[in-house]
Design an enzyme around this catalytic site. Structure first.
Site, PDB file in Angstrom:
ATOM      1  N   CYS A 137       1.843 -42.940  68.620  1.00  0.00           N
ATOM      2  CA  CYS A 137       1.553 -41.614  67.610  1.00  0.00           C
ATOM      3  C   CYS A 137       1.202 -40.755  67.590  1.00  0.00           C
ATOM      4  CB  CYS A 137       2.009 -42.432  66.065  1.00  0.00           C
ATOM      5  SG  CYS A 137       2.285 -40.574  65.035  1.00  0.00           S
ATOM      6  N   CYS A 140       0.098 -39.159  64.705  1.00  0.00           N
ATOM      7  CA  CYS A 140      -1.339 -39.686  63.493  1.00  0.00           C
ATOM      8  C   CYS A 140      -2.571 -40.269  63.982  1.00  0.00           C
ATOM      9  CB  CYS A 140      -0.633 -41.366  63.629  1.00  0.00           C
ATOM     10  SG  CYS A 140       1.080 -41.424  63.035  1.00  0.00           S
ATOM     11  N   ASP A 141      -2.796 -40.310  65.546  1.00  0.00           N
ATOM     12  CA  ASP A 141      -4.055 -40.907  66.111  1.00  0.00           C
ATOM     13  C   ASP A 141      -4.474 -40.497  67.158  1.00  0.00           C
ATOM     14  OD1 ASP A 141      -3.463 -43.364  64.416  1.00  0.00           O
ATOM     15  OD2 ASP A 141      -2.392 -44.297  66.274  1.00  0.00           O
TER      16      ASP A 141
END
Length: 312
Positions: A137, A140-141
């Site tokens: 992701c 997300c990261d």
């Protein structure tokens, strides 16, 4: 486990298919349980920008996810937290017992909208460094790697979309692709090739994720599929986008999935078991997009309504 509750329909999964089904079913006057153990939106919530959902020139995945979730709840669907572990048809499939990690439900019908999960590479270091340098992701990261080098593995739409997103954050993006051409849509390829900090490693497969003595991610060993020559790409993190597998383990033994694990349905989204329907990315179909998932969800909910109306 909590007391068993009863509903007209249980929708398993709160992705675009499940949430659309919840809206249609609730508006039809059915009692609806929408079961989800993660964030609403499914794969959509991990998508930076969506540009092909009619009515929105561009919208972030998380924003569209929350709009759909709030719409489903406002329509009257009840959100039930839990991970569905088993579905058991009862009373000649006129009712179904759904067992989750937190409760059990007796329902007259089921819509399976569990979507897919990210496919793993199954190479050394992948699981050991999951969440510590290996991710699925970028939304997300990606921010963790500002001004550092990262690797994207894959050549389809998801891989290229996230590579473009990462190119705006990190110092350099290496794309590892096993072929000599990308599979992504031409418009995405055109945007990618405009990014000056992207390099594509063609005809190559990752064979091992590497770390230093402290367990910190350091890079990926790749093998050229034409020459068998191996080399190492040094980076601070890697993002894997090599496809997805259907989430159907709760259907084991029911005989409604194909050899790939996808649920087999007809044009009404019905499976071969009375009262069980499916919609979205989890079913066997050609095109998996947000707009097709919402269409599936609407059809499934309408089919459930007609089925229950005839059963009364």
């Amino acid at each position: 486990m909590n007391d068993t509750k009863n509903y007209d329909v249980a929708i398993i999964g709160a992705g675009p298919a499940g949430m659309t089904a919840a809206v249609y079913a609730a508006r039809a006057g059915l009692s609806v349980a929408m079961i989800e153990s993660g964030a609403p939106g499914g794969q959509m919530v991990n998508t930076f920008e969506i540009e092909n959902y009619t009515g929105f020139e561009t919208v972030s995945g998380p924003e569209l996810s929350m709009k759909m979730f709030e719409h489903a709840k406002a329509a009257g669907a009840e959100y039930v937290y839990g991970d569905v572990q088993k579905i058991t048809p009862q009373n000649n499939a006129h009712t179904h017992l759904i067992e989750t990690s937190t409760s059990s439900l007796i329902v007259r019908s089921v819509i399976v909208a569990t979507g897919t999960k990210h496919r793993k590479l199954d190479i050394p270091g992948e699981m050991e460094m999951s969440g510590r340098g290996v991710s699925w992701c970028a939304v997300c990261d990606g921010a963790f790697y500002k001004d550092e080098d990262v690797i994207v593995i894959g050549g389809g739409n998801s891989a290229i979309e996230e590579a473009i997103y990462l190119a705006g954050i990190v110092r350099k993006v290496y794309i590892i692709h096993r072929r000599d051409t990308l599979r992504a849509e031409k418009i995405l390829q055109s945007r990618l090739f405009q990014e000056e900090n992207v390099e594509i490693i063609w005809d190559s497969l990752p064979v091992e994720f590497q770390a230093d003595n402290d367990g910190k991610f350091t890079g990926v060993v790749v093998k050229n599929v034409k020459t068998d020559q191996q080399s190492t790409i040094n980076a601070s993190g890697a993002f894997i986008y090599i496809g997805n597998d259907p989430v159907t383990q709760m259907l084991d033994g029911l005989g409604i999935t194909n050899e790939f694990g996808n649920v087999v349905v007809d044009e009404t989204m019905a499976t071969s078991i009375t009262g069980i329907y499916a919609a979205g990315d989890v079913i066997a179909k050609e095109l998996r997009q947000v707009v097709t998932a919402t269409s599936d969800g609407a059809i499934a909910a309408q089919s459930v309504y007609k089925y229950l109306e005839m059963s009364d």
